[in-house]
Design a protein around this motif. Structure first.
Motif, PDB file in Angstrom:
ATOM      1  N   ASN A   9       0.811  -1.215   0.000  1.00 46.51           N
ATOM      2  CA  ASN A   9       0.000   0.000   0.000  1.00 46.51           C
ATOM      3  C   ASN A   9       0.845   1.266   0.000  1.00 46.51           C
ATOM      4  O   ASN A   9       0.304   2.369  -0.119  1.00 46.51           O
ATOM      5  CB  ASN A   9      -0.931   0.018   1.216  1.00 46.51           C
ATOM      6  N   HIS A  15       4.147   1.248  -5.461  1.00 44.48           N
ATOM      7  CA  HIS A  15       3.435   0.672  -6.603  1.00 44.48           C
ATOM      8  C   HIS A  15       4.370   0.659  -7.802  1.00 44.48           C
ATOM      9  O   HIS A  15       5.232   1.537  -7.960  1.00 44.48           O
ATOM     10  CB  HIS A  15       2.174   1.482  -6.926  1.00 44.48           C
ATOM     11  N   SER A  49       1.579   1.568 -15.555  1.00 42.66           N
ATOM     12  CA  SER A  49       0.549   2.139 -14.681  1.00 42.66           C
ATOM     13  C   SER A  49      -0.177   3.269 -15.427  1.00 42.66           C
ATOM     14  O   SER A  49       0.441   4.018 -16.194  1.00 42.66           O
ATOM     15  CB  SER A  49       1.178   2.705 -13.397  1.00 42.66           C
ATOM     16  N   PHE A  89       1.985  10.630  -7.085  1.00 36.47           N
ATOM     17  CA  PHE A  89       1.836   9.172  -6.996  1.00 36.47           C
ATOM     18  C   PHE A  89       0.924   8.827  -5.822  1.00 36.47           C
ATOM     19  O   PHE A  89       1.069   9.365  -4.713  1.00 36.47           O
ATOM     20  CB  PHE A  89       3.204   8.507  -6.816  1.00 36.47           C
ATOM     21  N   THR A  90      -0.028   7.950  -6.099  1.00 38.84           N
ATOM     22  CA  THR A  90      -0.947   7.441  -5.072  1.00 38.84           C
ATOM     23  C   THR A  90      -0.937   5.917  -5.166  1.00 38.84           C
ATOM     24  O   THR A  90      -1.738   5.305  -5.896  1.00 38.84           O
ATOM     25  CB  THR A  90      -2.382   7.969  -5.288  1.00 38.84           C
ATOM     26  N   PRO A  91      -0.002   5.260  -4.445  1.00 40.08           N
ATOM     27  CA  PRO A  91       0.169   3.819  -4.623  1.00 40.08           C
ATOM     28  C   PRO A  91      -1.075   3.007  -4.313  1.00 40.08           C
ATOM     29  O   PRO A  91      -1.312   1.960  -4.936  1.00 40.08           O
ATOM     30  CB  PRO A  91       1.307   3.484  -3.657  1.00 40.08           C
ATOM     31  N   ASN A  92      -1.881   3.436  -3.344  1.00 41.46           N
ATOM     32  CA  ASN A  92      -3.047   2.639  -2.938  1.00 41.46           C
ATOM     33  C   ASN A  92      -4.332   3.080  -3.638  1.00 41.46           C
ATOM     34  O   ASN A  92      -5.439   2.709  -3.213  1.00 41.46           O
ATOM     35  CB  ASN A  92      -3.224   2.704  -1.430  1.00 41.46           C
ATOM     36  N   ALA A  93      -4.217   3.855  -4.706  1.00 41.94           N
ATOM     37  CA  ALA A  93      -5.423   4.299  -5.417  1.00 41.94           C
ATOM     38  C   ALA A  93      -6.081   3.131  -6.125  1.00 41.94           C
ATOM     39  O   ALA A  93      -5.411   2.234  -6.641  1.00 41.94           O
ATOM     40  CB  ALA A  93      -5.065   5.392  -6.415  1.00 41.94           C
ATOM     41  N   LYS A  94      -7.408   3.123  -6.158  1.00 44.97           N
ATOM     42  CA  LYS A  94      -8.121   2.047  -6.818  1.00 44.97           C
ATOM     43  C   LYS A  94      -8.169   2.249  -8.330  1.00 44.97           C
ATOM     44  O   LYS A  94      -8.332   1.296  -9.075  1.00 44.97           O
ATOM     45  CB  LYS A  94      -9.537   1.941  -6.267  1.00 44.97           C
ATOM     46  N   THR A 126      -2.872   5.280 -10.541  1.00 45.62           N
ATOM     47  CA  THR A 126      -1.974   5.558  -9.417  1.00 45.62           C
ATOM     48  C   THR A 126      -1.068   6.754  -9.698  1.00 45.62           C
ATOM     49  O   THR A 126      -0.383   7.224  -8.793  1.00 45.62           O
ATOM     50  CB  THR A 126      -1.103   4.323  -9.111  1.00 45.62           C
TER      51      THR A 126
END
Length: 331
Positions: free
Chosen positions: A113, A116, A121, A172-177, A180
């Motif tokens: 989380n 990523h 991506s 960067f948003t590694p835990n984005a659904k 990312t």
């Protein structure tokens, strides 16, 4: 007094004198007489100082008064001779176990989380519209990311083009659904114009100051091959955390990937171009856990060299040695 002449009173002493003279005269007439022979008696001295007179063989006369014989002293029991004491045997030290083999790698757990993969991506605009996919990361000689290559999509795949964007325009948003990676272009800022095929080809070539990392071959300092970079794990602060290496064929024929810490990656220059370096031996690669999308991320690094063994402490002098040294010092 009877008749006759009276006898003088002194006639008796005269008679005695005459008689004595007559007797001595007889001895003179017989000549000189030898002295009587007497047997010499030896005189003995006892050890205690008393004088003993040897008499006849059957007797011995002690000249001093006989001393009462003292009672015999009781004999002390004779102790058996003592054996010399042997010095105590030194304690037997337990056998030293063989040293454990030095580790080949160290691992670090990375939360999925919190990081990523970059390759393939989705990249979106701030409004959520997807504009393309990330295909490469460009780094400088110090390992700092300077650009990201995005494959901007056209309509139905027509008109796709690769564009290099500065690294600082991405979030960067590694835990984005959903996507990312977000491309934060300034208002009115458009993507760069299409480049020629020659310029696009040059963008994917390493130089002495920049290196497209995806698909680059990581080598050891001695020139051996470690693996090929197939992905880079990025955290929420836009910092690379690990590289994913395809090590297939390095230690086995099976396809296998591992995650290696970004800090274990270095860069060198060869033929006037940057190339990635990492000191992972074949044994270290074999000991590294596999990278799997459904498993925790365990990034590896080469184990540091073992610390040198401490020098043995000098033995403490024994009590006898210390006493001798003190005696010499006091002289």
């Amino acid at each position: 007094m009877s008749g006759g002449f009276p006898r003088p009173a002194f006639r008796y002493p005269i008679l005695l004198v005459l008689a004595a003279m007559a007797l001595s005269g007889c001895s003179l007439l017989r000549g000189p007489q030898q002295a009587p022979i007497t047997e010499a008696v030896p005189v003995l001295v006892s050890p205690d100082g008393s004088t003993l007179v040897a008499g006849p063989p059957e007797t011995t006369v002690q000249t001093e008064a006989a001393k009462p014989e003292a009672p015999p002293k009781p004999k002390r029991p004779v102790a058996p001779p003592r054996k010399p004491e042997e010095p105590p045997a030194p304690p037997v030290a337990a056998p030293t176990p063989p040293p454990a083999p030095a580790p080949l790698i160290v691992t670090r757990l990375i939360d999925r989380n919190q990081a990523h993969g970059l390759l393939d991506s989705e990249v979106q605009k701030p409004d959520g519209k997807v504009v393309g996919r990330a295909v490469d990361l460009v780094t400088d000689a110090s390992g700092k990311p300077i650009e990201m290559v995005v494959n901007l999509q056209g309509f139905l795949g027509v008109g796709d083009r690769k564009v290099n964007f500065p690294w600082n325009v991405f979030r960067f948003t590694p835990n984005a659904k959903a996507a990312t990676i977000t491309l934060n272009l300034a208002p009115g800022q458009a993507p760069p114009a299409d480049r020629s095929k020659a310029a696009a080809a040059a963008a994917g070539v390493a130089t002495a100051t920049r290196l497209p990392l995806l698909d680059a071959t990581v080598e050891r300092p001695n020139g051996g091959k470690v693996g090929r970079v197939v992905d880079v794990l990025i955290d929420g602060n836009a910092q690379p955390q690990a590289v994913v290496l395809d090590v297939s064929g390095m230690v086995s024929a099976d396809r296998r990937t591992i995650a290696a810490n970004w800090s274990a990656l270095h860069f060198g220059t060869k033929d006037k171009a940057l190339y990635p370096l990492m000191d992972l031996s074949d044994a270290a690669i074999a000991a590294s856990p596999a990278y799997d999308a459904g498993q925790p991320i365990r990034a590896v690094s080469p184990a540091p060299p073992p610390a040198p063994a401490p020098a043995p402490a000098p033995a403490a002098p024994s009590s006898s040695t210390a006493a001798a040294s003190t005696a010499r010092a006091s002289r």
